[in-house]
Design an enzyme around this catalytic site. Structure first.
Site, mmCIF file in Angstrom:
data_model
loop_
_atom_site.group_PDB
_atom_site.id
_atom_site.type_symbol
_atom_site.label_atom_id
_atom_site.label_comp_id
_atom_site.label_asym_id
_atom_site.label_seq_id
_atom_site.Cartn_x
_atom_site.Cartn_y
_atom_site.Cartn_z
ATOM 1 C CD GLU A 278 40.228 34.106 44.232
ATOM 2 O OE1 GLU A 278 39.385 34.967 44.523
ATOM 3 O OE2 GLU A 278 40.102 32.902 44.535
ATOM 4 C CD GLU A 281 43.802 39.487 42.244
ATOM 5 O OE1 GLU A 281 43.654 40.557 42.864
ATOM 6 O OE2 GLU A 281 42.835 38.737 41.935
ATOM 7 C CB CYS A 298 33.873 33.232 45.603
ATOM 8 S SG CYS A 298 35.303 32.847 44.600
ATOM 9 C CB SER A 318 40.878 38.167 44.771
ATOM 10 O OG SER A 318 40.703 37.894 43.400
ATOM 11 C CE LYS A 357 27.055 33.847 44.565
ATOM 12 N NZ LYS A 357 28.282 34.401 43.983
ATOM 13 C CD GLU A 360 27.941 38.296 43.305
ATOM 14 O OE1 GLU A 360 29.171 38.340 43.164
ATOM 15 O OE2 GLU A 360 27.308 37.225 43.390
ATOM 16 C CD GLU A 365 30.883 50.839 38.773
ATOM 17 O OE1 GLU A 365 32.100 50.895 39.039
ATOM 18 O OE2 GLU A 365 29.991 51.010 39.638
ATOM 19 C CB CYS A 508 28.189 27.674 48.629
ATOM 20 S SG CYS A 508 29.218 29.114 48.312
#
Length: 580
Positions: A278, A281, A298, A318, A357, A360, A365, A508
């Protein structure tokens, strides 16, 4: 300031203080059920009623502001009977199946019933027959247990700006349901779990997958590899009587090995990996041109929200996967290759503070980049705590153990991912190095720390001013996104270069799968624990982690390489708010 008396005790408090908070200042606890410190007072349950001298009315302490000269009575025999009756009325519409309830032993209604010594309910049982909603992979709704306190609806609509839950009907027929009276998975729900974290009873809870996990442990053909998220280490101890913020990383590693796990890794390692991807990037967008601001990716609840509410922001995202998904992909490729294990026999599990999560791991794919499902199962902090207790493990007595290599070592930058502002701070530490080739003088980037819903600042990277913003809690994120849209529509320069977003207040550390009863006091302690873990780390920047250097040298090549893109990056697509 105003002067009042609470049960005869004189007290001076700020104008606008509620009776509930004023009483707490002098050590008097008024019982509540619908009230939560995160939310505006809803005054739905009526348990916090008090008397005010000179008035024939009862006042709800959570929603009534003090007046100068007010003389308040918070407890007397009559108030005791009134509160007891209110609790019994609530219980008359609530199932009597505590033993099989996911909140058994940690239920606010159950606690009140015990405190008031309620042994029977003199009212006719009127438990509604409403089917369970288990349509999402993360959250389960049991409307029969709803006590109509309003917390979940307030959280979803006001704190998170998602509007996936609402009350349907009126009077006795009122019920909590997915917005539009459809299944939760068909609503705009982002699976953040804040509804379950704020529900006082067992009406909303995480999907429990501990038995599935134990079946994998018992399977002799499965090599079970588990990762733990940054925020878990400063919260799980609360389930065993530890103070919030206590760092229990080594004990978690030890507990997992006692459960029967074959390999113990740490998501902090892949947080460092995330920063390499990241951060590179970001530098590329800043120096070579690209869509700005870059927004972190994230948080799966945030990416789901963005795809539904702000699909025009997709180019700003990102492409880096979350640390959990990077760790899963690396576990079934790099680790499998190093250990000589067929990836199909690796069972990759993750201990996360977040219910999103669970969604997620099958989001698209790209979550199968290893040729297999990269992460097979997610347990929340609450689920792991229950499992440790069920297996008779004395968590407090466990020795501290270390994670396994080669994907278990982490830097302080990896651990601060658990806090709001942590991803931003970790990225700045490494971006500085990527741009200048030098190490940043002060790794503590205080401009992005704190609990304000939106924090704005400027970071100097060797003379280049990088405008940054940090937002947590989806309602705050909405405001930042609209600010970016407004500048874009006017043809103006973007107000920021880099933005960090977390769906949950505090980040989190207060995710939907963390221990219950999270307030800002608890959040502050967990945040302090995360920063303590960072400060005690020998290595505090992601690019300095020797195992990160090793994986790029041996396997990935360099950040943003073809292999890195295949395994560590993803894409996003617009989604409708409602699936029907």
């Amino acid at each position: 300031m105003v002067n009042i008396k609470v049960n005869g005790l004189p007290l001076e408090v700020a104008k606008g203080t509620t009776i509930l908070k004023a009483a707490k200042m002098v050590g008097i606890k008024i019982p509540t059920l619908c009230y939560h410190a995160d939310l505006p007072a809803w005054a739905a349950c009526g348990i916090c009623v008090v008397k005010v001298e000179g008035s024939p009315k009862l006042f709800r302490a959570c929603a009534t502001q003090v007046q100068d000269g007010m003389k308040i009575i918070t407890h007397d025999p009559e108030l005791y009977e009134i509160r007891r009756t209110v609790i019994q009325l609530i219980m008359s519409t609530h199932p009597n199946d505590c033993l099989s309830c996911p909140r058994n032993g940690n239920c606010e209604l159950q606690t009140l019933a015990a405190d008031f010594g309620i042994r029977d309910v003199p009212f006719e049982s009127r438990v509604p027959e409403i089917p369970l909603d288990d349509s999402t992979p993360s959250i389960i709704l049991n409307p029969e247990k709803c006590i109509k306190c309003g917390r979940c609806v307030n959280v979803c609509q006001q704190m998170q700006d998602v509007w996936a839950l609402e009350f349907i009907g009126r009077g006795d027929d009122t019920r909590m349901a997915g917005a539009g009276d459809v299944l939760l998975n068909e609503t705009p729900c982002i699976k953040c779990g804040q509804c379950s974290a704020h529900c006082p009873v067992g009406a909303i809870y995480e999907k429990d997958e501990t038995r599935t996990f134990m079946r994998a442990i018992r399977d002799p053909e499965k090599h079970v590899a588990v990762q733990i998220a940054p925020a878990v280490r400063v919260a799980i101890g609360e389930a065993f009587g530890m103070e919030p913020g206590t760092i229990s990383t080594g004990k978690i590693y030890a507990a997992l090995r006692m459960i029967g796990v074959d390999a113990v890794f740490d998501t902090n390692f892949s947080a460092d990996l995330t920063i390499m991807e990241e951060g590179t990037e970001l530098v590329k967008r800043l120096t070579e041109g690209g869509t700005l601001p870059q927004i972190t990716s994230c948080c799966p609840a945030w990416t789901d929200y963005m795809e539904k509410y702000f699909p025009d922001m997709i180019p700003h995202f990102s492409t880096a996967k979350s640390p959990m998904m990077m760790q899963g992909a690396i576990t079934k490729t790099y680790y499998a290759e190093r250990a000589g294990i067929d990836p199909k026999n690796i069972y990759s599990a993750a201990i996360m503070p977040c219910t999103a999560k669970k969604f997620e791991i099958t989001r698209c794919e790209k979550m199968y980049s290893s040729g297999h499902q990269d992460v097979d199962l997610v347990l929340t902090t609450r689920e792991l705590a229950r499992l440790i207790k069920a297996l008779g493990i004395d968590f407090l007595s466990l020795p501290d153990e270390a994670a396994d290599s080669p994907i278990g070592r982490y830097s302080g930058a990896g651990t601060i991912f658990g806090n709001t502002g942590g991803v931003m701070e970790a990225a700045v530490r490494t971006a500085y190095n990527l741009v200048t080739g030098k190490e940043i003088d002060d790794v503590n980037v205080n401009a992005v720390r704190g609990m304000d819903g939106v924090r704005r600042g400027e970071v100097d990277i060797d003379g280049t001013k990088v405008r940054v913003a940090v937002a947590h809690g989806m309602a705050n994120v909405r405001d930042v996104m609209k600010e970016i849209q407004a500048a874009r529509d006017k043809g103006e320069e973007p107000p920021y270069h880099f933005i960090e977003v977390m769906a949950c207040r505090g980040g989190c550390i207060a995710g939907g799968g963390q221990p219950y009863n999270t307030t800002d006091d608890v959040r502050e302690k967990r945040i302090a624990g995360i920063y303590k873990d960072d400060e005690s780390s020998v290595i505090r920047c992601s690019h300095q982690n020797p195992e990160i250097k090793q994986i790029y040298k041996e396997f990935l090549g360099k950040p943003l390489s073809k292999k890195a893109h295949e395994l560590l990056h993803t894409n996003y697509v617009p989604k409708p708010l409602y699936r029907k």
